[in-house]
Design an enzyme around this catalytic site. Structure first.
Site, PDB file in Angstrom:
ATOM      1  N   ASP A  37      68.349  12.668  10.969  1.00 27.97           N
ATOM      2  CA  ASP A  37      67.304  11.650  10.878  1.00 27.97           C
ATOM      3  C   ASP A  37      67.523  10.470  11.821  1.00 27.97           C
ATOM      4  OD1 ASP A  37      66.160  13.118   8.994  1.00 27.97           O
ATOM      5  OD2 ASP A  37      66.180  11.585   7.408  1.00 27.97           O
ATOM      6  N   ASP A  41      65.102   8.989  14.681  1.00 31.72           N
ATOM      7  CA  ASP A  41      64.554   7.631  14.635  1.00 31.72           C
ATOM      8  C   ASP A  41      64.926   6.818  15.875  1.00 31.72           C
ATOM      9  OD1 ASP A  41      63.410   8.224  12.261  1.00 31.72           O
ATOM     10  OD2 ASP A  41      64.986   7.322  11.028  1.00 31.72           O
ATOM     11  N   LEU A  87      54.194  28.929 -18.545  1.00 34.94           N
ATOM     12  CA  LEU A  87      54.299  29.521 -19.879  1.00 34.94           C
ATOM     13  C   LEU A  87      53.541  28.679 -20.892  1.00 34.94           C
ATOM     14  CD1 LEU A  87      58.146  30.237 -19.908  1.00 34.94           C
ATOM     15  CD2 LEU A  87      56.333  31.947 -19.799  1.00 34.94           C
ATOM     16  N   GLU A 120      65.705  33.729 -23.794  1.00 37.91           N
ATOM     17  CA  GLU A 120      66.508  33.089 -22.747  1.00 37.91           C
ATOM     18  C   GLU A 120      66.348  31.568 -22.813  1.00 37.91           C
ATOM     19  OE1 GLU A 120      64.964  34.817 -19.122  1.00 37.91           O
ATOM     20  OE2 GLU A 120      64.932  36.817 -20.017  1.00 37.91           O
ATOM     21  N   LYS A 122      65.567  27.944 -21.971  1.00 35.11           N
ATOM     22  CA  LYS A 122      64.662  27.444 -20.928  1.00 35.11           C
ATOM     23  C   LYS A 122      65.331  26.256 -20.255  1.00 35.11           C
ATOM     24  CE  LYS A 122      59.883  26.071 -20.154  1.00 35.11           C
ATOM     25  NZ  LYS A 122      60.102  24.751 -19.559  1.00 35.11           N
ATOM     26  N   LYS A 288      60.466  36.742 -23.953  1.00 36.63           N
ATOM     27  CA  LYS A 288      59.700  37.674 -23.121  1.00 36.63           C
ATOM     28  C   LYS A 288      59.731  39.037 -23.785  1.00 36.63           C
ATOM     29  CE  LYS A 288      61.486  35.293 -19.076  1.00 36.63           C
ATOM     30  NZ  LYS A 288      62.434  35.322 -17.975  1.00 36.63           N
ATOM     31  N   CYS A 430      31.962   7.869 -23.638  1.00 35.43           N
ATOM     32  CA  CYS A 430      31.015   6.991 -22.956  1.00 35.43           C
ATOM     33  C   CYS A 430      29.805   7.857 -22.592  1.00 35.43           C
ATOM     34  CB  CYS A 430      31.695   6.455 -21.697  1.00 35.43           C
ATOM     35  SG  CYS A 430      30.592   5.637 -20.556  1.00 35.43           S
ATOM     36  N   CYS A 437      30.030   5.079 -14.239  1.00 34.65           N
ATOM     37  CA  CYS A 437      31.071   4.331 -14.957  1.00 34.65           C
ATOM     38  C   CYS A 437      32.317   4.342 -14.084  1.00 34.65           C
ATOM     39  CB  CYS A 437      31.344   4.993 -16.305  1.00 34.65           C
ATOM     40  SG  CYS A 437      32.776   4.333 -17.169  1.00 34.65           S
TER      41      CYS A 437
HETATM   42  S1  IVH Z   1      59.990  33.041 -16.843  1.00 37.41           S
HETATM   43  C1  IVH Z   1      55.861  34.346 -16.357  1.00 37.41           C
HETATM   44  N1  IVH Z   1      62.334  32.402 -17.754  1.00 37.41           N
HETATM   45  O1  IVH Z   1      59.803  27.527 -17.310  1.00 37.41           O
HETATM   46  C2  IVH Z   1      57.224  33.898 -16.564  1.00 37.41           C
HETATM   47  N2  IVH Z   1      60.954  30.657 -16.948  1.00 37.41           N
HETATM   48  O2  IVH Z   1      56.778  27.089 -17.921  1.00 37.41           O
HETATM   49  C3  IVH Z   1      57.491  32.531 -16.025  1.00 37.41           C
HETATM   50  N3  IVH Z   1      61.965  28.428 -17.002  1.00 37.41           N
HETATM   51  O3  IVH Z   1      58.265  27.382 -14.196  1.00 37.41           O
HETATM   52  C4  IVH Z   1      58.856  32.126 -15.899  1.00 37.41           C
HETATM   53  N4  IVH Z   1      63.898  29.073 -17.884  1.00 37.41           N
HETATM   54  O4  IVH Z   1      60.684  26.791 -14.307  1.00 37.41           O
HETATM   55  C5  IVH Z   1      61.198  31.947 -17.214  1.00 37.41           C
HETATM   56  N5  IVH Z   1      64.440  32.019 -18.583  1.00 37.41           N
HETATM   57  C6  IVH Z   1      63.325  31.555 -18.051  1.00 37.41           C
HETATM   58  C7  IVH Z   1      63.131  30.181 -17.753  1.00 37.41           C
HETATM   59  C8  IVH Z   1      61.904  29.773 -17.203  1.00 37.41           C
HETATM   60  C9  IVH Z   1      63.191  28.033 -17.429  1.00 37.41           C
HETATM   61  C10 IVH Z   1      60.920  27.527 -16.491  1.00 37.41           C
HETATM   62  C11 IVH Z   1      60.409  27.885 -15.117  1.00 37.41           C
HETATM   63  C12 IVH Z   1      58.917  28.012 -15.236  1.00 37.41           C
HETATM   64  C13 IVH Z   1      58.668  27.336 -16.535  1.00 37.41           C
HETATM   65  C14 IVH Z   1      57.494  27.991 -17.196  1.00 37.41           C
END
Ligand code: IVH
Length: 680
Positions: A37, A41, A87, A120, A122, A288, A430, A437
Site C-alpha cells: 500500500d 500511495d 439457513l 454440526e 454452527k 442436515k 401510514c 412520505c
Molecule cells: S451448511 C445449505 N453447515 O451458517 C447449507 N452452515 O445460515 C448452508 N454455518 O452461511 C450451509 N456452520 O456461514 C452449514 N456446519 C455448518 C455451518 C454453517 C456455520 C453458517 C454458514 C452459512 C450460515 C447459514
C-alpha cells in the site's frame, strides 16, 4: 531550452503513470497487488505533486482524473457455480417438530419415520467457498449475496487450515468446498486492533486488500459442505465429512449423527453448556438430513434448503431502562416502536436500541418510558424488549400513547384487516404508501440499492440518508443521475471513492428481471415471489405492461402468487408515482431476461395437474418435480392443460372434463417414467 526540460519532465511523468497503471491493473482487476500500500500511495503522491508543479502534464490517465477502477473494496466479483444458501432458524422444540413434519410430509414418509441428521455446531464466522480443480486450490470466494461472491483467493491463501493440494483418495475432478473462516477467541483477545467481536475481526481480516495484513490475523477454517462438484461419489453427509478429513481439512470435532428430536435437543443442551469451553464462537447447531438422495428430493424454498435448519442457542439477556420510545417508519409504511435504552452489554455487544415490535405489543405489555425492562439478543437477530419489571415502575409513569398520525409525514394511519386470518393486523401503517412520505421514500431507496436488489457498492444506509438530506435523491431513478461533482465536494469523498461510486452505479444498469421486480419493494413481493413473477413474465416489457389497461391476467395462475400478492401488485400499479418511477427506470436500465439455472428440460414447458392421492410422494414434491424439470403446474382443467396425472381415487369430474377436452390422462407411474424415475 525550457522546451527540452519540459520534455524530460514529461517523460519522467509518463514513466510513473505507466507503472501506476500496472499497479492498478494488478490491484483492481486481477486482485493480485504487486506492491504494498505505501509504495502505491507514494507513487500516487509523486504523480500528483508533479501535476501540481507542471499542470501541462495532466492527461486522462492521471490519478486525479481517471475514473472507473473496479470498485467494491477492490475485489473482483465472481458468480458462484452453485448459489451459497442460507439457513432457516429454529428456536425451540416446536420449531424442530415443524421442521421434521414438513420433511416427512414432503417425502410422504410414515409419520413415525426416524430421520437421520448430521448435527454440526454452527460456527459464527464468515463463510467461504474454495474451488479445487484436480485437487488443487484455484479460487476462493466470499459468500457475497449468495449468487455472486468476491474473489478473495489471495487472502484465503494465507490461512494454514486451507490445503493448497488435497491429499488422499477419491478426489473429485472439480469441487467447491465450503466452510467457515473464523478467529479463535484466545487469538482475538491478543489482537491490537480492536473489533467488536471475533466475527467482525475475521471479516475485516479476510477483506483486507493487502493479503500480508490478513496473514497477521490468525484465521482458521473448518469445512462442512460443498457446492458444485464433478465425480464425487458419496451418498451422505457423514461420508462427506469423513472425506474432508482425509483430504486435509479440519472438520468440527463436535459433529454428530443423531436421530429423533429428543436426541437433537439433548445434544443442543450439551453443546450450549460446552459453549464457554470452546475456543471459538458457536451460535447454534445446524441439522442436515444425512442422506443425499433425500436432500436432493427435498430441494429448496427461497434461499434456504428444506433439508437443513439452524437451531439457535438461547438468547443473551440483560436489564436496562427505557429512555425514550421512538416510532420508526418502514418501507411499507409500518410504524415500528423502538425503545432507546440505557446502553447495556448483552453477550459481548453494546445494545442501545431494542424493538418493541408494534402497537399491540406495547399495549399488551403496557410498556412505558422509564420502565426497567429485560432485553434479549439472539445472535444476529435485532434485540427486543421481552418483559417489564412492574415492581420497579415509577408511580408517576404515564401510559405510552401510540401516535395516530405518521411521525414522518403527518398522514393518518390505519390497521389492516387480514382477509385470510380474519383478524385486524397488529401493525399500524401510514396511509401514504408511496414516495409522498419522506421516511417511506428513504427506506424504499435503501431497499432499491440493497445487497439483494441493485447491490450498489458504496451506497450504504447512512449515505442514502445523507444524499437525501442534500436533496441529491428523491426517487430510485435519481441513483443513476447523481451529481458527482457535488458529491466530490462533500466531506469524506475523495476522487477514488467518487470514481468507484460512479463505476458501481453504471455497472448496475444491467439487471435481471427478478432483481428489478424485487428492488421495487412491492409489498408481499420478496425475492422468491419476484423470481416466480419473472419466470412467468420472462420479458421486462410484459412486467411494465401489467400496469397498462389494468390487465393482470398474465400473473393469475402462478403457483405461489396468491390473492394478497396480486392485490398488492394492483395497488402498486395504480399509484401514479410508481408509474413515473417505472417509466424513468425503463429509460435508464437494461433489464435482462431471466435465464433459468440448472433446470432439466425434460418436460419442455408442458402443463400438469394432479388429481387423487399419490403414492410414496407428496403433492408438494410432485409439484417441485414438475417445476424443476421445466414443466408448469396449473390448477384447473382447461385447454391449456397437457397432462392430467391421476393418483388413487381421482376426482371423476376432473377426469370427465379432461376427456371432453381430449387432454392426456396419465397414471402416477407414467408421470414418473417421463422423468426417468422408477414408479412405486
Ligand atoms: S451448511 C445449505 N453447515 O451458517 C447449507 N452452515 O445460515 C448452508 N454455518 O452461511 C450451509 N456452520 O456461514 C452449514 N456446519 C455448518 C455451518 C454453517 C456455520 C453458517 C454458514 C452459512 C450460515 C447459514
Amino acid at each position: 531550452m525550457i522546451k527540452k526540460n519540459n520534455l524530460k519532465i514529461k517523460i519522467n511523468y509518463l514513466k510513473k503513470i505507466k507503472i501506476f497503471k500496472k499497479y492498478n491493473e494488478a490491484y483492481f482487476n486481477k486482485s493480485k497487488p504487486i506492491v504494498d500500500d505505501s509504495s502505491y500511495d507514494d507513487l500516487k503522491k509523486e504523480i500528483l505533486e508533479l501535476e501540481k508543479k507542471y499542470p501541462f502534464l495532466i492527461n486522462k490517465e492521471s490519478p486525479s482524473t481517471k475514473v472507473g477502477f473496479k470498485p467494491s473494496k477492490n475485489f473482483k466479483k465472481v458468480k458462484h457455480l452453485v448459489p451459497m444458501l442460507s439457513l432457516n432458524n429454529a428456536f425451540d422444540r416446536e420449531d424442530l417438530v415443524n421442521f421434521e413434519k414438513k420433511i416427512i410430509n414432503f417425502l410422504s414418509l410414515k409419520k413415525n419415520y426416524l430421520l437421520e441428521y448430521s448435527a454440526e455446531p454452527k460456527i459464527d464466522g464468515i463463510s467461504a467457498s474454495l474451488f479445487y480443480k484436480n485437487g488443487n486450490f484455484v479460487k476462493g470466494l466470499s459468500r457475497g449475496d449468495g449468487v455472486e461472491g468476491e474473489d478473495i483467493t489471495l487472502n484465503l491463501n494465507t490461512i494454514a487450515d486451507i490445503p493448497r493440494v488435497l491429499k488422499g483418495k477419491n478426489i473429485p475432478s472439480e469441487i467447491d468446498i465450503r466452510g467457515e473462516v473464523f478467529i479463535q477467541n484466545s487469538d482475538f483477545k491478543k489482537l491490537s486492533e480492536k473489533f467488536a467481536n471475533p466475527r467482525n475481526a475475521a471479516s475485516g481480516s479476510l477483506r483486507q486488500k493487502n493479503p500480508e495484513k490478513t496473514k497477521k490475523i490468525p484465521l482458521k477454517f473448518i469445512a462442512y459442505t460443498f457446492g458444485f462438484s464433478k465425480d464425487l461419489n458419496i451418498s451422505d453427509q457423514l461420508q462427506f465429512l469423513e472425506l474432508l478429513k482425509n483430504w486435509g481439512f479440519k472438520v468440527n470435532k463436535f459433529n454428530r449423527i443423531i436421530k429423533g428430536i429428543d436426541n437433537l435437543i439433548k445434544n443442543h443442551v450439551e453443546l450450549e453448556a460446552k459453549r464457554k469451553e470452546i475456543d471459538f464462537d458457536i451460535d447454534g447447531v445446524v441439522y442436515k438430513v444425512n442422506d443425499f438422495i433425500l436432500q436432493k428430493r427435498l430441494g429448496f424454498v427461497g434461499n434456504a434448503p428444506r433439508w437443513a435448519i439452524a437451531h439457535k442457542f438461547s438468547a443473551n439477556k440483560s436489564i436496562s431502562e427505557i429512555l425514550k420510545i421512538e416510532i420508526q417508519v418502514g418501507r411499507t409504511g409500518a410504524l415500528t416502536p423502538v425503545a432507546k435504552i440505557k446502553p447495556v452489554n448483552i453477550g459481548g455487544v453494546l445494545v442501545s436500541n431494542a424493538t418493541l415490535h408494534n402497537e399491540d405489543e406495547i399495549e399488551r405489555k403496557d410498556i412505558r418510558v422509564g420502565d426497567i425492562v429485560t432485553v434479549e439478543r439472539a445472535g444476529d437477530v435485532i434485540p427486543r424488549v421481552i418483559a417489564v419489571d412492574l415492581k420497579k415502575r415509577n408511580k408517576n409513569s404515564k401510559k405510552f400513547n401510540f401516535p395516530k398520525k405518521c411521525p414522518s409525514c403527518g398522514s393518518t394511519t390505519f390497521k389492516e384487516y387480514n382477509k385470510i386470518t380474519k383478524k385486524i393486523d397488529a401493525v399500524r401503517r401510514c396511509i401514504n404508501d408511496g414516495y409522498g412520505c419522506e421516511k417511506i421514500a428513504i427506506e424504499k431507496i435503501k431497499h432499491f440499492v440493497s445487497k439483494e436488489a441493485f447491490n450498489i457498492d458504496g451506497l450504504g444506509k447512512k449515505i442514502i440518508e445523507s444524499f437525501w438530506e442534500l436533496k441529491l435523491i428523491r426517487y430510485p431513478q435519481d441513483i443513476f443521475n447523481l451529481d458527482f461533482e457535488k458529491i466530490s465536494g462533500l466531506d469524506g469523498w475523495g476522487k477514488l471513492s467518487v470514481a468507484n461510486l460512479k463505476y458501481s452505479v453504471d455497472d448496475k444498469k444491467n439487471i435481471s428481471l427478478s432483481k428489478f421486480i424485487y428492488s421495487l419493494g412491492i409489498r408481499h413481493i420478496g425475492q422468491e415471489n419476484a423470481k416466480l413473477l419473472s419466470k412467468t413474465l420472462k420479458n421486462a416489457n410484459k412486467f411494465f405492461d401489467l400496469g397498462k389497461n389494468n390487465n393482470f391476467e398474465e400473473i393469475f395462475n402462478i403457483d405461489g402468487i396468491g390473492e394478497t400478492q396480486i392485490n398488492s401488485i394492483k395497488d402498486f400499479f395504480s399509484n401514479k408515482k410508481n408509474l413515473i418511477v417505472l417509466n424513468e427506470l425503463k429509460k435508464i436500465l437494461k433489464i435482462k431476461e431471466e435465464k433459468e439455472i440448472s433446470k432439466n428440460d425434460i418436460l419442455g414447458e408442458k402443463t400438469f395437474m394432479f388429481t387423487g392421492k399419490l403414492v410414496g410422494i407428496s403433492r408438494a414434491e410432485a409439484k417441485s418435480l414438475v417445476e424443476n424439470n421445466s414443466g408448469k403446474i396449473i390448477s384447473n382443467v382447461s385447454k391449456k392443460l397437457d397432462f392430467l396425472v391421476t393418483g388413487e381415487k381421482p376426482t371423476a369430474r376432473k377426469i370427465n372434463e379432461a376427456k371432453n377436452l381430449d387432454i392426456k390422462i396419465i397414471s402416477q407411474s407414467e408421470f414418473l417414467k417421463m422423468l426417468n424415475i422408477k414408479g412405486s
